[in-house]
Enzyme design. Structure first.
Site, PDB file in Angstrom:
ATOM      1  N   ASP A 140      18.535  40.271  45.095  1.00  0.00           N
ATOM      2  CA  ASP A 140      18.058  41.110  43.994  1.00  0.00           C
ATOM      3  C   ASP A 140      16.631  40.779  43.576  1.00  0.00           C
ATOM      4  OD1 ASP A 140      20.582  42.109  44.102  1.00  0.00           O
ATOM      5  OD2 ASP A 140      21.131  41.655  42.024  1.00  0.00           O
TER       6      ASP A 140
ATOM      7  N   HIS B 270      47.569  58.043  62.632  1.00  0.00           N
ATOM      8  CA  HIS B 270      48.092  59.128  61.797  1.00  0.00           C
ATOM      9  C   HIS B 270      49.371  58.658  61.117  1.00  0.00           C
ATOM     10  CE1 HIS B 270      49.018  63.164  60.432  1.00  0.00           C
ATOM     11  NE2 HIS B 270      50.260  62.960  60.858  1.00  0.00           N
TER      12      HIS B 270
END
Ligand code: NAD
Length: 463
Positions: free
Chosen positions: A306, A438
């Site tokens: 940061d 799936h």
């Protein structure tokens, strides 16, 4: 006097990732940080406690939703003390574990604030005693701090994100100033815990810069869960009346709140680190200037995370930390990601990586956007969450993936496949031809690629 090969200043996700890799590569490492254990803002007062609380918010939300599916639990009874204890325990376990890893790697941790005194020297205040450190290289990973709004003055009722995460109680009325990452995540938490939340955002949109179609499902869901979202509105006056904060807005009617959370961005914590005693440069925006290897203008000093600028994300800091150490170790390393993921952990989550549609349009980059709405996903239907969206930004000439976005539960996990695809230079066809399990939400990635090909199984579009 300590003479390590590497001094790391700040033990957040940037600093500790750097220190650990350096030790693994055989360097002698000293870390300076005032906390007992590594973690920085992210683990102690940011990402981790907020995700612990967001998990609780999700449970509350799901139990309410379950009533629509035929299972009722009744209204939640929130024991704030136990919620807080659980959140604190998560933080302690994680940071304590990192503390053990510091020891096992033979890293020396100086518990105190460090200040550079030259390109190869620093002093660290450890319980009032000054420890001198002479190093070959240093990495500055001091992070950032929340921006304050002078309009609120000094009031115990006005909180920054760290104070809001302390969870002193559940204020009946909460004002959240700033419709960005922190504002929206904390609004999600407190609204679920029972606060009546108002969000005030200075610009015309929530999560400015993020593709509007990705934000829309969150904005719609917030409508039913927060009291008000005031866009294009700012706070012009605020007064602590002794039992609340009386707020005057421009663009909306004033109101009184029990607590105010200010989340209007974060700035670099570059002052007080002694960078002025070196040739390292700090830009007018307060961020430390670094090159692709995260080296400052002072060759022995690197900076990561940061303190070096946007986006202020923990995973970016960690990656930068590792790049800096590799550079110090003489490896040909550079910080040049194709896919830097961003995730907003609201409900639904919003995640994206690479080129966004908004950016492509602004920069005039030719692209084709393929979207798969979750209303056509079997798995999303079983979760009762058809509000999601998976989209791909594709180069029309080569079919290569340029960027991607996902909105929906666990979007922050689903984006990882798309990050890998981007880093590997995948084409949409590669995603299309990869068999996905799936029924799963990951199929929406494959089906978005099928949309690009014009042949999505679960969407019918006549050519
Ligand atoms: P932000 O930049 O995400 O959002 C700040 C918002 O406040 C913006 O929308 C801005 O327009 C608005 N604003 C600014 N001044 C205002 C004012 N006076 N009144 C009303 N609105 C105003 O900043 P943040 O939410 O404070 O977060 C800080 C940083 O922390 C972010 O840059 C982000 O990178 C990081 N963060 C990341 C995560 C995550 O990865 N999930 C979570 C929290 C924070």
């Amino acid at each position: 006097m300590l003479r390590p090969e590497l001094l790391v200043i700040g033990a957040g996700p940037g600093g500790y990732a750097a220190a650990f890799l350096a030790a693994d590569l055989g360097l002698d490492v000293v870390v300076a940080d005032p906390e007992a254990h590594p973690g920085g803002e992210c683990l102690h007062r940011g990402c981790i406690p907020s995700k612990a609380l967001l998990h609780i918010a999700e449970i509350i939300d799901e139990s309410t939703h379950a009533a629509e599916l035929g299972v009722s639990f009744g209204a939640p009874r929130v024991d704030v003390r136990r919620v807080r204890a659980w959140k604190d325990q998560v933080v302690q376990r994680l940071t304590g574990g990192l503390g053990q890893l510091v020891e096992r790697r033979g890293i020396r941790h100086l518990r105190g604030m460090a200040r550079l005194t030259g390109p190869h020297a620093a002093e660290v205040d450890v319980e009032g005693e000054r420890v001198e450190v002479r190093f070959a290289h240093a990495i500055v990973a001091t992070g950032g701090r929340a921006v304050r709004l002078p309009v609120f003055g000094e009031s115990p009722r006005v909180l920054d994100s760290a104070a809001a995460l302390e969870l002193d109680g559940v204020p009946p009325r909460l004002l959240v100033v700033g419709g960005g990452y922190i504002g929206l995540e904390m609004a999600t938490v407190y609204a679920a815990l029972g606060s009546r939340v108002t969000i005030v955002e200075a610009t015309a949109e929530l999560l400015g810069g993020v593709d509007r179609d990705l934000v829309a499902p969150l904005a719609r869901r917030l409508e039913g869960r927060v009291e008000d979202v005031l866009l294009g509105t700012t706070v012009v006056k605020a007064r602590d009346t002794g039992d609340g904060v009386e707020v005057t807005f421009d663009g909306a009617e004033g109101a009184t709140f029990d607590r105010v959370l200010v989340a209007v961005g974060r700035r670099a914590r570059a002052d007080g680190v002694g960078l002025l005693r070196t040739r390292a440069e700090v830009g007018p925006d307060g961020f430390v200037a670094v090159d692709a290897q995260r080296r400052t203008a002072e060759p022995s000093i690197f900076a990561v995370g940061d303190v070096t600028g946007e986006p202020q994300l923990a995973h970016k800091a960690s990656h930068e930390g590792r790049v800096a150490v590799e550079a110090i170790a003489g490896r040909p390393s550079a910080f040049e990601p194709r896919a830097l993921p961003a995730v907003v952990y609201t409900n639904p989550e919003i995640a994206w990586c690479g080129l966004t549609e908004t950016e492509a349009r602004e920069r005039g980059i030719p692209c084709e956007v393929a979207k798969f709405p979750w209303s056509a996903s079997g798995r999303a239907l079983t979760l009762g969450r058809t509000d999601g969206l998976t989209k791909l930004v594709v180069d029309p000439a080569s079919g290569r993936l340029l960027g991607a976005g996902v909105t929906g539960p666990r979007a922050g996990d689903l984006i990882a496949e798309l990050c890998l695809a981007l880093e590997m230079g995948a084409r949409a066809a590669d995603l299309e031809h990869t068999i996905h399990p799936h029924p799963s939400l990951s199929e929406t990635v494959m089906e978005a690629a099928e949309v690009f090909a014009g042949t999505a199984t679960h969407i019918f579009r006549r050519r």
